[in-house]
Scaffold this motif. Structure first.
Motif, short mmCIF file in Angstrom:
data_model
loop_
_atom_site.label_atom_id
_atom_site.label_comp_id
_atom_site.label_asym_id
_atom_site.label_seq_id
_atom_site.Cartn_x
_atom_site.Cartn_y
_atom_site.Cartn_z
N ARG A 166 -10.85 0.71 -5.05
CA ARG A 166 -11.26 1.26 -3.74
C ARG A 166 -10.43 2.50 -3.42
N GLN A 167 -9.13 2.43 -3.66
CA GLN A 167 -8.27 3.59 -3.41
C GLN A 167 -8.71 4.76 -4.28
N GLU A 169 0.82 -1.21 0.00
CA GLU A 169 0.00 0.00 0.00
C GLU A 169 0.86 1.26 0.00
N PRO A 181 -14.26 10.67 -4.65
CA PRO A 181 -15.57 10.19 -4.17
C PRO A 181 -16.75 10.71 -4.98
N ARG A 201 -11.60 5.32 -5.53
CA ARG A 201 -12.90 5.79 -5.03
C ARG A 201 -12.70 6.74 -3.84
N THR A 202 -11.72 6.43 -2.98
CA THR A 202 -11.41 7.30 -1.84
C THR A 202 -10.87 8.64 -2.32
N LEU A 203 -10.05 8.59 -3.38
CA LEU A 203 -9.45 9.83 -3.91
C LEU A 203 -10.46 10.67 -4.68
N ARG A 208 -8.83 -3.62 -5.00
CA ARG A 208 -8.08 -2.79 -4.03
C ARG A 208 -7.74 -1.42 -4.62
N ALA A 216 -17.24 4.95 -8.82
CA ALA A 216 -18.14 4.19 -7.95
C ALA A 216 -18.81 3.06 -8.73
N GLU A 276 -22.86 -4.51 -0.44
CA GLU A 276 -22.06 -3.31 -0.62
C GLU A 276 -22.18 -2.77 -2.04
N ALA A 289 -2.26 11.24 -1.05
CA ALA A 289 -3.43 10.96 -1.87
C ALA A 289 -3.28 11.60 -3.25
#
Length: 393
Positions: free
Chosen positions: A200-201, A4, A207, A203-205, A197, A213, A254, A88
Protein backbone atom coordinates in the motif's frame (compact mmCIF):
# COMPACT_ATOMS: atom_id res chain seq x y z
CA UNK A 1 2.93 4.75 14.46
CA UNK A 2 6.53 3.90 15.38
CA UNK A 3 6.55 1.07 12.86
CA UNK A 4 5.35 3.40 10.10
CA UNK A 5 7.91 6.07 11.07
CA UNK A 6 10.86 3.68 11.29
CA UNK A 7 11.75 3.54 7.56
CA UNK A 8 11.34 7.32 7.22
CA UNK A 9 13.68 8.02 10.14
CA UNK A 10 16.22 5.41 9.07
CA UNK A 11 16.20 6.73 5.52
CA UNK A 12 16.75 10.31 6.74
CA UNK A 13 19.70 9.21 8.87
CA UNK A 14 21.35 7.13 6.15
CA UNK A 15 20.94 9.99 3.71
CA UNK A 16 22.53 12.39 6.17
CA UNK A 17 25.27 10.30 7.77
CA UNK A 18 25.77 7.16 5.68
CA UNK A 19 26.67 3.79 7.27
CA UNK A 20 23.42 1.80 7.19
CA UNK A 21 24.35 -0.45 10.12
CA UNK A 22 25.30 2.32 12.55
CA UNK A 23 22.29 4.43 11.56
CA UNK A 24 19.96 1.52 12.21
CA UNK A 25 21.40 1.12 15.72
CA UNK A 26 20.85 4.82 16.37
CA UNK A 27 17.27 4.63 15.12
CA UNK A 28 16.56 1.64 17.36
CA UNK A 29 17.76 3.63 20.37
CA UNK A 30 15.57 6.57 19.37
CA UNK A 31 12.57 4.25 19.06
CA UNK A 32 13.32 2.81 22.49
CA UNK A 33 13.50 6.33 23.93
CA UNK A 34 10.16 7.18 22.31
CA UNK A 35 8.55 4.02 23.67
CA UNK A 36 9.68 5.00 27.15
CA UNK A 37 8.93 8.73 27.06
CA UNK A 38 5.87 9.25 24.89
CA UNK A 39 3.35 7.26 26.97
CA UNK A 40 4.02 9.54 29.95
CA UNK A 41 4.98 12.83 28.30
CA UNK A 42 2.74 12.64 25.25
CA UNK A 43 3.53 12.29 21.55
CA UNK A 44 5.43 15.35 20.24
CA UNK A 45 3.86 17.57 17.60
CA UNK A 46 6.39 16.33 15.04
CA UNK A 47 7.14 12.72 16.00
CA UNK A 48 9.24 12.07 12.89
CA UNK A 49 11.37 15.14 13.54
CA UNK A 50 11.78 14.14 17.20
CA UNK A 51 13.00 10.67 16.22
CA UNK A 52 15.38 12.01 13.56
CA UNK A 53 16.88 14.49 16.06
CA UNK A 54 17.34 11.92 18.82
CA UNK A 55 18.75 9.31 16.43
CA UNK A 56 21.13 11.86 14.86
CA UNK A 57 22.45 12.87 18.27
CA UNK A 58 23.02 9.26 19.19
CA UNK A 59 24.76 8.60 15.89
CA UNK A 60 27.15 11.50 16.47
CA UNK A 61 27.78 10.53 20.09
CA UNK A 62 28.82 7.03 19.04
CA UNK A 63 31.11 8.36 16.36
CA UNK A 64 32.73 10.78 18.77
CA UNK A 65 33.84 7.89 20.99
CA UNK A 66 36.11 6.68 18.22
CA UNK A 67 39.25 8.77 18.73
CA UNK A 68 40.44 8.09 15.19
CA UNK A 69 37.36 9.91 13.94
CA UNK A 70 37.21 12.80 16.38
CA UNK A 71 38.21 15.46 13.89
CA UNK A 72 35.83 14.27 11.21
CA UNK A 73 32.95 13.88 13.62
CA UNK A 74 33.49 17.35 15.07
CA UNK A 75 32.94 18.57 11.55
CA UNK A 76 29.82 16.43 11.23
CA UNK A 77 28.53 17.65 14.59
CA UNK A 78 28.84 21.26 13.54
CA UNK A 79 27.51 20.68 10.06
CA UNK A 80 23.99 21.87 9.34
CA UNK A 81 22.59 19.36 6.88
CA UNK A 82 20.66 20.49 3.85
CA UNK A 83 16.90 20.17 3.83
CA UNK A 84 16.30 16.43 3.55
CA UNK A 85 14.35 14.90 0.75
CA UNK A 86 10.71 14.15 1.42
CA UNK A 87 9.93 11.18 3.60
CA UNK A 88 8.17 9.57 0.64
CA UNK A 89 11.29 9.80 -1.53
CA UNK A 90 13.43 8.50 1.32
CA UNK A 91 11.12 5.56 2.00
CA UNK A 92 11.22 4.51 -1.65
CA UNK A 93 15.00 4.87 -1.75
CA UNK A 94 15.33 2.74 1.39
CA UNK A 95 13.10 0.05 -0.08
CA UNK A 96 15.16 0.04 -3.27
CA UNK A 97 18.37 -0.19 -1.20
CA UNK A 98 17.06 -3.18 0.76
CA UNK A 99 16.46 -4.96 -2.56
CA UNK A 100 19.94 -4.23 -3.92
CA UNK A 101 21.02 -6.81 -6.54
CA UNK A 102 24.14 -7.63 -4.50
CA UNK A 103 21.89 -9.33 -1.91
CA UNK A 104 20.28 -12.76 -2.08
CA UNK A 105 16.48 -12.97 -2.12
CA UNK A 106 16.53 -14.29 1.47
CA UNK A 107 18.63 -11.33 2.60
CA UNK A 108 16.43 -8.87 0.71
CA UNK A 109 13.35 -10.25 2.47
CA UNK A 110 14.93 -10.15 5.93
CA UNK A 111 16.40 -6.66 5.49
CA UNK A 112 13.16 -5.26 4.07
CA UNK A 113 11.16 -6.58 7.02
CA UNK A 114 13.72 -5.21 9.46
CA UNK A 115 14.51 -1.80 7.95
CA UNK A 116 11.26 -0.94 6.16
CA UNK A 117 8.75 -3.09 8.00
CA UNK A 118 10.13 -2.28 11.44
CA UNK A 119 10.02 -5.92 12.62
CA UNK A 120 12.62 -7.07 15.12
CA UNK A 121 15.04 -9.86 14.29
CA UNK A 122 13.14 -12.11 16.68
CA UNK A 123 9.81 -11.36 15.03
CA UNK A 124 11.20 -12.16 11.58
CA UNK A 125 12.76 -15.39 12.85
CA UNK A 126 9.51 -16.52 14.47
CA UNK A 127 7.56 -15.70 11.31
CA UNK A 128 9.86 -17.86 9.17
CA UNK A 129 10.37 -20.56 11.84
CA UNK A 130 14.15 -20.26 11.76
CA UNK A 131 16.62 -19.51 14.57
CA UNK A 132 16.99 -15.85 15.47
CA UNK A 133 20.74 -16.16 14.95
CA UNK A 134 20.15 -17.19 11.33
CA UNK A 135 18.07 -14.09 10.58
CA UNK A 136 20.58 -11.93 12.47
CA UNK A 137 23.39 -13.28 10.30
CA UNK A 138 21.43 -12.64 7.10
CA UNK A 139 20.75 -9.06 8.12
CA UNK A 140 24.35 -8.46 9.23
CA UNK A 141 25.75 -9.83 5.99
CA UNK A 142 23.28 -7.78 3.98
CA UNK A 143 24.22 -4.55 5.74
CA UNK A 144 27.92 -5.34 5.31
CA UNK A 145 27.41 -5.75 1.56
CA UNK A 146 25.64 -2.38 1.44
CA UNK A 147 28.44 -0.47 3.17
CA UNK A 148 29.69 1.00 -0.08
CA UNK A 149 26.28 1.56 -1.62
CA UNK A 150 25.05 5.14 -2.01
CA UNK A 151 21.78 6.12 -0.42
CA UNK A 152 20.17 7.26 -3.64
CA UNK A 153 17.65 6.04 -6.16
CA UNK A 154 19.19 3.68 -8.73
CA UNK A 155 20.06 5.19 -12.10
CA UNK A 156 17.04 5.57 -14.36
CA UNK A 157 18.23 2.68 -16.53
CA UNK A 158 18.21 0.34 -13.50
CA UNK A 159 15.03 1.49 -11.78
CA UNK A 160 12.65 -0.89 -13.57
CA UNK A 161 14.79 -3.90 -12.65
CA UNK A 162 15.12 -2.74 -9.04
CA UNK A 163 11.37 -2.14 -8.76
CA UNK A 164 10.81 -5.66 -10.07
CA UNK A 165 13.06 -6.94 -7.26
CA UNK A 166 11.08 -4.94 -4.69
CA UNK A 167 7.79 -6.37 -5.95
CA UNK A 168 9.23 -9.88 -5.92
CA UNK A 169 10.35 -9.48 -2.31
CA UNK A 170 6.91 -8.21 -1.23
CA UNK A 171 5.31 -11.10 -3.16
CA UNK A 172 7.55 -13.62 -1.35
CA UNK A 173 6.69 -12.12 2.03
CA UNK A 174 2.97 -12.25 1.29
CA UNK A 175 3.06 -15.82 -0.03
CA UNK A 176 4.95 -17.09 3.01
CA UNK A 177 2.36 -15.43 5.21
CA UNK A 178 -0.64 -16.71 3.24
CA UNK A 179 0.58 -20.29 2.79
CA UNK A 180 3.45 -21.06 5.15
CA UNK A 181 5.99 -23.38 3.52
CA UNK A 182 6.47 -25.32 6.76
CA UNK A 183 5.16 -25.63 10.29
CA UNK A 184 1.90 -26.36 12.06
CA UNK A 185 -0.01 -23.27 10.88
CA UNK A 186 -1.21 -22.64 7.35
CA UNK A 187 -1.08 -18.85 7.80
CA UNK A 188 1.42 -16.42 9.28
CA UNK A 189 -0.84 -13.42 9.34
CA UNK A 190 1.84 -11.00 10.51
CA UNK A 191 3.78 -11.56 7.27
CA UNK A 192 0.86 -11.27 4.85
CA UNK A 193 -0.45 -8.20 6.71
CA UNK A 194 2.99 -6.57 6.60
CA UNK A 195 3.32 -7.30 2.88
CA UNK A 196 -0.05 -5.66 2.21
CA UNK A 197 0.89 -2.63 4.35
CA UNK A 198 4.21 -2.14 2.55
CA UNK A 199 2.63 -2.61 -0.87
CA UNK A 200 0.00 0.00 0.00
CA UNK A 201 2.82 2.40 0.85
CA UNK A 202 4.56 1.60 -2.41
CA UNK A 203 1.30 2.17 -4.29
CA UNK A 204 1.06 5.64 -2.69
CA UNK A 205 4.64 6.41 -3.74
CA UNK A 206 4.25 5.05 -7.30
CA UNK A 207 0.57 5.51 -8.23
CA UNK A 208 1.24 5.23 -11.97
CA UNK A 209 2.99 1.84 -11.79
CA UNK A 210 0.54 -0.77 -13.02
CA UNK A 211 2.42 -3.73 -11.55
CA UNK A 212 2.45 -2.16 -8.07
CA UNK A 213 -1.33 -1.80 -8.28
CA UNK A 214 -1.57 -5.31 -9.68
CA UNK A 215 0.39 -6.78 -6.80
CA UNK A 216 -1.70 -4.93 -4.21
CA UNK A 217 -4.91 -6.12 -5.90
CA UNK A 218 -3.59 -9.69 -5.99
CA UNK A 219 -2.80 -9.58 -2.27
CA UNK A 220 -6.19 -8.15 -1.36
CA UNK A 221 -8.14 -10.61 -3.51
CA UNK A 222 -6.15 -13.56 -2.21
CA UNK A 223 -6.10 -12.58 1.45
CA UNK A 224 -9.87 -12.02 1.32
CA UNK A 225 -10.31 -15.81 1.32
CA UNK A 226 -8.19 -16.40 4.41
CA UNK A 227 -11.12 -16.58 6.91
CA UNK A 228 -12.52 -19.59 5.03
CA UNK A 229 -9.27 -21.46 4.32
CA UNK A 230 -9.12 -23.35 7.61
CA UNK A 231 -11.55 -24.95 10.01
CA UNK A 232 -11.69 -24.11 13.71
CA UNK A 233 -9.04 -26.75 14.41
CA UNK A 234 -6.71 -25.45 11.69
CA UNK A 235 -7.49 -27.99 8.97
CA UNK A 236 -7.11 -26.78 5.38
CA UNK A 237 -10.29 -26.17 3.35
CA UNK A 238 -9.68 -26.23 -0.44
CA UNK A 239 -11.09 -23.40 -2.54
CA UNK A 240 -14.08 -25.32 -4.00
CA UNK A 241 -15.25 -26.30 -0.50
CA UNK A 242 -14.88 -22.94 1.21
CA UNK A 243 -17.82 -21.08 2.75
CA UNK A 244 -17.70 -18.01 0.53
CA UNK A 245 -19.89 -16.02 2.89
CA UNK A 246 -16.81 -15.86 5.14
CA UNK A 247 -14.72 -14.14 2.48
CA UNK A 248 -13.85 -10.49 3.11
CA UNK A 249 -16.28 -8.66 0.80
CA UNK A 250 -14.62 -5.27 1.34
CA UNK A 251 -11.20 -6.57 0.33
CA UNK A 252 -12.70 -8.27 -2.73
CA UNK A 253 -14.45 -5.05 -3.77
CA UNK A 254 -11.29 -2.99 -3.32
CA UNK A 255 -9.10 -5.49 -5.14
CA UNK A 256 -11.55 -5.91 -8.01
CA UNK A 257 -11.92 -2.18 -8.52
CA UNK A 258 -8.16 -1.71 -8.37
CA UNK A 259 -7.34 -4.38 -10.94
CA UNK A 260 -10.23 -3.37 -13.22
CA UNK A 261 -9.08 0.25 -13.37
CA UNK A 262 -5.41 -0.70 -13.68
CA UNK A 263 -5.95 -3.05 -16.63
CA UNK A 264 -7.62 -0.17 -18.47
CA UNK A 265 -4.81 2.32 -17.92
CA UNK A 266 -1.46 0.51 -17.56
CA UNK A 267 0.61 -1.92 -19.63
CA UNK A 268 -0.36 -5.46 -18.64
CA UNK A 269 2.08 -7.33 -16.39
CA UNK A 270 2.22 -10.64 -14.57
CA UNK A 271 0.91 -9.38 -11.21
CA UNK A 272 -2.06 -7.79 -12.93
CA UNK A 273 -2.87 -11.05 -14.71
CA UNK A 274 -2.62 -12.99 -11.45
CA UNK A 275 -4.90 -10.44 -9.81
CA UNK A 276 -7.39 -10.79 -12.67
CA UNK A 277 -7.43 -14.57 -12.14
CA UNK A 278 -7.99 -14.07 -8.41
CA UNK A 279 -10.85 -11.68 -9.19
CA UNK A 280 -12.58 -14.27 -11.39
CA UNK A 281 -12.40 -16.79 -8.54
CA UNK A 282 -13.63 -14.27 -5.97
CA UNK A 283 -16.57 -13.10 -8.05
CA UNK A 284 -18.05 -16.60 -8.31
CA UNK A 285 -20.71 -17.02 -5.62
CA UNK A 286 -20.37 -20.81 -5.85
CA UNK A 287 -17.45 -22.96 -6.97
CA UNK A 288 -19.50 -24.30 -9.87
CA UNK A 289 -20.09 -20.73 -11.09
CA UNK A 290 -16.36 -20.15 -11.67
CA UNK A 291 -15.62 -19.02 -15.23
CA UNK A 292 -12.82 -21.50 -15.96
CA UNK A 293 -12.66 -20.53 -19.64
CA UNK A 294 -11.74 -16.97 -18.68
CA UNK A 295 -9.23 -18.28 -16.14
CA UNK A 296 -7.65 -20.51 -18.79
CA UNK A 297 -7.35 -17.57 -21.17
CA UNK A 298 -5.71 -15.48 -18.44
CA UNK A 299 -3.25 -18.27 -17.58
CA UNK A 300 -2.31 -18.56 -21.25
CA UNK A 301 -1.55 -14.83 -21.25
CA UNK A 302 0.35 -15.16 -17.99
CA UNK A 303 2.43 -18.05 -19.30
CA UNK A 304 3.34 -15.97 -22.36
CA UNK A 305 4.18 -12.95 -20.17
CA UNK A 306 5.96 -14.61 -17.24
CA UNK A 307 6.53 -18.31 -17.93
CA UNK A 308 7.36 -20.60 -15.04
CA UNK A 309 6.67 -24.14 -13.82
CA UNK A 310 3.99 -23.09 -11.32
CA UNK A 311 2.21 -20.99 -13.93
CA UNK A 312 2.25 -23.98 -16.28
CA UNK A 313 0.90 -26.23 -13.54
CA UNK A 314 -1.95 -23.84 -12.81
CA UNK A 315 -2.74 -23.55 -16.52
CA UNK A 316 -2.96 -27.34 -16.71
CA UNK A 317 -5.51 -27.33 -13.88
CA UNK A 318 -7.55 -24.79 -15.85
CA UNK A 319 -7.26 -26.97 -18.98
CA UNK A 320 -8.62 -29.90 -16.98
CA UNK A 321 -11.51 -27.85 -15.65
CA UNK A 322 -12.45 -26.68 -19.16
CA UNK A 323 -11.68 -29.74 -21.31
CA UNK A 324 -11.69 -32.59 -18.79
CA UNK A 325 -9.14 -34.29 -16.49
CA UNK A 326 -7.75 -36.54 -19.23
CA UNK A 327 -6.51 -33.49 -21.17
CA UNK A 328 -4.89 -32.10 -18.02
CA UNK A 329 -3.20 -35.40 -17.14
CA UNK A 330 -1.79 -35.64 -20.66
CA UNK A 331 -0.01 -32.33 -20.14
CA UNK A 332 1.47 -33.09 -16.70
CA UNK A 333 4.35 -35.22 -17.97
CA UNK A 334 5.72 -32.21 -19.86
CA UNK A 335 5.92 -30.01 -16.74
CA UNK A 336 9.35 -28.66 -15.78
CA UNK A 337 11.46 -31.46 -14.21
CA UNK A 338 12.29 -29.00 -11.41
CA UNK A 339 8.83 -29.79 -10.00
CA UNK A 340 9.41 -33.55 -9.96
CA UNK A 341 9.77 -33.62 -6.17
CA UNK A 342 7.39 -30.76 -5.40
CA UNK A 343 4.25 -31.69 -3.50
CA UNK A 344 2.15 -29.37 -5.67
CA UNK A 345 2.76 -31.48 -8.80
CA UNK A 346 1.81 -34.68 -6.99
CA UNK A 347 -1.28 -33.00 -5.49
CA UNK A 348 -2.48 -31.77 -8.89
CA UNK A 349 -1.91 -35.20 -10.40
CA UNK A 350 -3.88 -36.77 -7.55
CA UNK A 351 -6.77 -34.34 -7.99
CA UNK A 352 -6.99 -34.93 -11.74
CA UNK A 353 -6.73 -38.71 -11.32
CA UNK A 354 -9.56 -38.55 -8.79
CA UNK A 355 -11.69 -36.52 -11.21
CA UNK A 356 -10.89 -39.10 -13.92
CA UNK A 357 -12.09 -41.93 -11.66
CA UNK A 358 -8.70 -43.63 -11.18
CA UNK A 359 -8.99 -44.03 -7.39
CA UNK A 360 -5.95 -46.25 -6.85
CA UNK A 361 -3.57 -43.96 -8.74
CA UNK A 362 -5.09 -40.88 -7.08
CA UNK A 363 -4.60 -42.41 -3.62
CA UNK A 364 -0.92 -43.09 -4.33
CA UNK A 365 -0.42 -39.55 -5.64
CA UNK A 366 -2.10 -38.02 -2.58
CA UNK A 367 0.14 -40.07 -0.29
CA UNK A 368 3.22 -38.96 -2.23
CA UNK A 369 2.16 -35.29 -2.02
CA UNK A 370 1.62 -35.63 1.73
CA UNK A 371 5.15 -37.00 2.15
CA UNK A 372 6.67 -34.19 0.11
CA UNK A 373 5.10 -31.17 1.83
CA UNK A 374 6.52 -29.63 5.02
CA UNK A 375 3.28 -27.82 5.85
CA UNK A 376 1.37 -29.72 8.54
CA UNK A 377 -2.12 -28.45 7.47
CA UNK A 378 -1.44 -29.35 3.83
CA UNK A 379 -0.08 -32.74 4.90
CA UNK A 380 -3.20 -33.49 6.94
CA UNK A 381 -5.49 -32.43 4.09
CA UNK A 382 -3.67 -34.62 1.57
CA UNK A 383 -3.73 -37.56 3.97
CA UNK A 384 -7.48 -37.05 4.44
CA UNK A 385 -8.00 -37.16 0.67
CA UNK A 386 -6.03 -40.42 0.52
CA UNK A 387 -8.06 -41.83 3.40
CA UNK A 388 -11.30 -40.93 1.60
CA UNK A 389 -10.11 -43.05 -1.33
CA UNK A 390 -9.41 -46.05 0.87
CA UNK A 391 -5.93 -45.31 2.13
CA UNK A 392 -4.76 -45.36 5.79
CA UNK A 393 -6.35 -42.62 7.94
Amino acid sequence: MLRELTPQVLAALVRRHGDFDACEDAVQEALLAAARQWPGEGVPDNPRGWLVTVASRRRIEVLRTDTARVRREETVASWTPPEPASSADDSLTLLMLCCHPALTAQSQVALTLRAVGGLTTGEIARAFLVPEATIGQRISRAKAKLQGARFAMPPVAEQAERLAAVLHVLYLIFNEGYTASSGASLHRVELSAEAIRLTRQLRTLLPAEGEVAGLLALMLLTDARRPARTTADGALVPLPEQDRTLWDAAAIAEGTELITSTLRTAPVGSYQLQAAIAAVHDQARRAEDTDWREILMLYELLEATAPGPMVTLNRIVAVAMVHGPADGLALLDAVDPALKNHHRLAAVRAHLLELAGDRAAALAAYELAARLTQSVPEQRYLQSRAAALGGPS
